[in-house]
Design a protein around this motif. Sequence first.
Motif, PDB file in Angstrom:
ATOM      1  N   PRO A  84      38.310 -15.805 -17.195  1.00 14.96           N
ATOM      2  CA  PRO A  84      38.527 -17.014 -18.000  1.00 14.96           C
ATOM      3  C   PRO A  84      39.964 -17.492 -17.882  1.00 14.96           C
ATOM      4  O   PRO A  84      40.904 -16.686 -17.895  1.00 14.96           O
ATOM      5  CB  PRO A  84      38.211 -16.535 -19.421  1.00 14.96           C
ATOM      6  N   PRO A 141      33.734 -19.177 -19.605  1.00 15.43           N
ATOM      7  CA  PRO A 141      32.459 -18.487 -19.332  1.00 15.43           C
ATOM      8  C   PRO A 141      31.281 -19.452 -19.239  1.00 15.43           C
ATOM      9  O   PRO A 141      30.362 -19.221 -18.439  1.00 15.43           O
ATOM     10  CB  PRO A 141      32.328 -17.535 -20.525  1.00 15.43           C
ATOM     11  N   THR A 180      29.951 -20.774 -15.887  1.00 11.43           N
ATOM     12  CA  THR A 180      29.182 -19.911 -15.009  1.00 11.43           C
ATOM     13  C   THR A 180      27.877 -20.588 -14.609  1.00 11.43           C
ATOM     14  O   THR A 180      27.096 -21.014 -15.464  1.00 11.43           O
ATOM     15  CB  THR A 180      28.883 -18.577 -15.696  1.00 11.43           C
ATOM     16  N   SER A 237      34.100 -14.508 -15.981  1.00 12.44           N
ATOM     17  CA  SER A 237      33.921 -13.360 -16.865  1.00 12.44           C
ATOM     18  C   SER A 237      35.148 -12.472 -16.791  1.00 12.44           C
ATOM     19  O   SER A 237      35.791 -12.354 -15.745  1.00 12.44           O
ATOM     20  CB  SER A 237      32.680 -12.575 -16.463  1.00 12.44           C
TER      21      SER A 237
END
Length: 122
Positions: A14, A89, A92, A121
């Motif tokens: 992150p 996150p 993703t 992550s």
Amino acid sequence: QLQLVESGGGLVQPGGSLRLSCVASGATLDYYAIGWFRQAPGKEREEVSCISTSGGITYYALDSVKGRFTISRDNAKNTVYLEMNSLKPEDTAVYYCAEGGSSCFVGNFGSWGQGTRVTVSS
């Protein structure tokens, strides 16, 4: 026939950055608006950004990426980029590029690439 291949995905923490590339072959990229899309696990595919044929118009479909993602293109290299900064996150997903014909705003995208996976992550 235009073919698109994405690359540049990977695992990043992150706050990190990635630059995705969408390389075209089989046709000159100059005539195509190119969009970036993403599909997170268990979710529908969503449009992220699009860039006009000349690069003069850029569009970000998601408020969540504005100010963090930048789309650009180098027609001489037949490549469109998606620079992603301050990754979260929730970014993703598998990222795809596709051509939108002469405009980002007709909404008919094709020549989808195979996608590149981005995992944010710690």
